[in-house]
Write a protein that holds these residues in place. Structure first.
Motif, PDB file in Angstrom:
ATOM      1  N   ILE A  91      33.011 -32.943  45.226  1.00 10.93           N
ATOM      2  CA  ILE A  91      31.788 -32.519  45.925  1.00 10.93           C
ATOM      3  C   ILE A  91      31.457 -33.470  47.066  1.00 10.93           C
ATOM      4  O   ILE A  91      31.133 -33.043  48.182  1.00 10.93           O
ATOM      5  CB  ILE A  91      30.617 -32.421  44.932  1.00 10.93           C
ATOM      6  CG1 ILE A  91      30.838 -31.258  43.959  1.00 10.93           C
ATOM      7  CG2 ILE A  91      29.295 -32.238  45.676  1.00 10.93           C
ATOM      8  CD1 ILE A  91      29.868 -31.228  42.807  1.00 10.93           C
ATOM      9  N   SER A  94      33.803 -32.857  49.938  1.00 10.63           N
ATOM     10  CA  SER A  94      33.606 -31.531  50.531  1.00 10.63           C
ATOM     11  C   SER A  94      32.434 -31.560  51.500  1.00 10.63           C
ATOM     12  O   SER A  94      32.497 -30.991  52.595  1.00 10.63           O
ATOM     13  CB  SER A  94      33.342 -30.499  49.424  1.00 10.63           C
ATOM     14  OG  SER A  94      34.452 -30.376  48.572  1.00 10.63           O
ATOM     15  N   ASN A 114      28.524 -23.838  49.399  1.00 13.82           N
ATOM     16  CA  ASN A 114      27.863 -23.852  48.099  1.00 13.82           C
ATOM     17  C   ASN A 114      27.556 -22.442  47.616  1.00 13.82           C
ATOM     18  O   ASN A 114      27.482 -22.184  46.413  1.00 13.82           O
ATOM     19  CB  ASN A 114      26.566 -24.678  48.172  1.00 13.82           C
ATOM     20  CG  ASN A 114      26.834 -26.169  48.063  1.00 13.82           C
ATOM     21  OD1 ASN A 114      27.690 -26.597  47.312  1.00 13.82           O
ATOM     22  ND2 ASN A 114      26.100 -26.956  48.824  1.00 13.82           N
ATOM     23  N   ASN A 117      30.576 -21.413  45.976  1.00 14.77           N
ATOM     24  CA  ASN A 117      30.609 -22.107  44.685  1.00 14.77           C
ATOM     25  C   ASN A 117      29.710 -21.409  43.668  1.00 14.77           C
ATOM     26  O   ASN A 117      30.071 -21.265  42.486  1.00 14.77           O
ATOM     27  CB  ASN A 117      30.140 -23.562  44.849  1.00 14.77           C
ATOM     28  CG  ASN A 117      31.088 -24.373  45.710  1.00 14.77           C
ATOM     29  OD1 ASN A 117      32.207 -23.952  45.966  1.00 14.77           O
ATOM     30  ND2 ASN A 117      30.637 -25.523  46.167  1.00 14.77           N
ATOM     31  N   TYR A 121      30.270 -19.830  40.052  1.00 13.64           N
ATOM     32  CA  TYR A 121      29.408 -20.181  38.923  1.00 13.64           C
ATOM     33  C   TYR A 121      28.934 -18.908  38.222  1.00 13.64           C
ATOM     34  O   TYR A 121      28.928 -18.822  36.980  1.00 13.64           O
ATOM     35  CB  TYR A 121      28.235 -20.997  39.482  1.00 13.64           C
ATOM     36  CG  TYR A 121      27.053 -21.253  38.580  1.00 13.64           C
ATOM     37  CD1 TYR A 121      27.142 -21.182  37.198  1.00 13.64           C
ATOM     38  CD2 TYR A 121      25.822 -21.595  39.145  1.00 13.64           C
ATOM     39  CE1 TYR A 121      26.050 -21.436  36.403  1.00 13.64           C
ATOM     40  CE2 TYR A 121      24.725 -21.860  38.352  1.00 13.64           C
ATOM     41  CZ  TYR A 121      24.840 -21.761  36.972  1.00 13.64           C
ATOM     42  OH  TYR A 121      23.753 -22.008  36.191  1.00 13.64           O
ATOM     43  N   THR A 145      39.402 -22.452  35.600  1.00 18.51           N
ATOM     44  CA  THR A 145      39.390 -23.387  36.727  1.00 18.51           C
ATOM     45  C   THR A 145      40.795 -23.833  37.125  1.00 18.51           C
ATOM     46  O   THR A 145      41.021 -24.197  38.283  1.00 18.51           O
ATOM     47  CB  THR A 145      38.563 -24.642  36.381  1.00 18.51           C
ATOM     48  OG1 THR A 145      39.079 -25.225  35.181  1.00 18.51           O
ATOM     49  CG2 THR A 145      37.104 -24.298  36.184  1.00 18.51           C
TER      50      THR A 145
END
Length: 361
Positions: A91, A94, A114, A117, A121, A145
């Motif tokens: 993170i 990134s 995000n 992301n 999630y 993952t």
């Protein structure tokens, strides 16, 4: 990996532990991030951001596989610490990579990353909740993952041949401004509120509405959906407004949404409140991080590394505090700390802030 937060009650049920012991997973996840933050500038100096990111990803995947396959709480807590170090490293780099690559639109670039992301999630939470509801072993959902990471590595081939030149002046170091540290405190409280909600929202829904663990975990999708929607579109909605008032807007939305989720007796309205909470929390990591990079000026790797200390403390102690309190007063009363976190995050925006004379850009 975001699905691990809503799955916290599932892990607690599997292991038969107290809320305090279950909360240690979040503590381990967060505190290992402190080490990742401490080492970030040095690792970037030595290996560059791209290679450092993939070192972090490899460590993260090791922790994920361990959480999915081990049973004893001491082992899964250790695995959470390994995963926490790795994911914090990913993170951190990134954020600085996107900030450097898109200097004129860094907040939007980071927010949309995000947003992607948060979509993952959302999918992860659906996957884990479905496996739990079917009785097929929810922890295997975490292993999704691994192929996703391999896919990401394949598509990063344009960067794999880049040569990193080590700066002879050494890693970024030095003092950061008072304004940076005020922003850091706000960032820490914002992350505290987010992860306290992520880790224990399913427990509150289960207790309040007498849901099964799998159903409660799946219901937390409302929070994930709010996060995804806000991260895709939230930051770009107010592009002409400076970062501070934008951040305060999202903090206020999170506060109102959480009060609805926490206090209402109607299940549908509670889910709406949880969605609004996620929408409010969605842009805060991006905006608070962008503020910290701005306040640190020419030291982005140092700034984002130290921000990981705040994230580590928040993830490490806030869910643990809620879990420990829930053992004594129940999850409903333990959740009093969340609105306090949100209010404190908002107060830091009013201290030495641009809110009074913000500029339009």
């Amino acid at each position: 990996m975001g699905g691990f937060g809503p799955a916290q009650p599932l892990l607690q049920s599997d292991q038969g532990t107290s809320g305090l012991v279950a909360g240690l997973h979040g503590t381990a996840l967060g505190l290992s991030g402190l080490l990742a933050g401490q080492l970030n500038a040095r690792m970037v100096h030595r290996f560059g951001r791209f290679t450092t990111s993939w070192i972090g990803m490899s460590v993260f995947l090791l922790g994920v596989v361990a959480i999915a396959t081990l049973d004893h709480p001491a082992l899964t807590i250790t695995a959470a610490a390994i995963a926490g170090f790795g994911i914090t490293t990913v993170i951190n780099n990134s954020v600085t990579f996107l900030n450097d690559s898109h200097p004129e639109h860094s907040a939007i670039a980071i927010s949309q990353a995000n947003g992607f992301n948060s979509t993952m999630y959302l999918i992860g939470t659906i996957f884990i909740g479905t496996l739990a509801s079917l009785g097929w072993g929810w922890r295997w959902g975490l292993l999704a993952t691994v192929p996703l990471a391999l896919l990401a590595f394949f598509y990063s081939k344009d960067h794999r041949g880049e040569i990193h030149e080590i700066d002879e002046s050494g890693p970024q170091r030095g003092r950061l401004s008072k304004r940076y540290w005020i922003g850091w405190i706000g960032f820490t409280f914002a992350i505290s509120a987010e992860f306290s909600t992520v880790f224990w929202a399913a427990a509150l829904l289960r207790e309040r509405f007498d849901l099964s663990s799998g159903t409660a975990t799946t219901a937390v999708l409302c929070f994930a959906a709010g996060m995804a929607l806000g991260r895709w579109f939230g930051v770009s909605t107010f592009r002409k407004v400076d970062i501070d008032p934008r951040t305060l807007f999202f903090v206020t939305l999170q506060f109102v949404g959480f009060l609805i989720f926490w206090q209402v007796e109607n299940f549908t309205l509670a889910l709406f409140g949880l969605f609004a909470t996620g929408l409010g929390a969605s842009a805060q990591f991006t905006l608070f991080s962008t503020r910290l990079i701005r306040f640190a000026k020419e030291k982005p790797d140092l700034a984002i590394g130290i921000s990981a200390w705040g994230a580590g403390l928040a993830i490490g102690f806030a869910p643990f505090l809620v879990g420990a309190l829930s053992d004594h007063v129940g999850i409903y009363n333990a959740y009093w700390v969340v609105p306090i976190f949100i209010i404190l995050a908002g107060i830091t925006l009013l201290v030495r802030s641009d809110l009074i004379t913000y500029r339009r850009t």
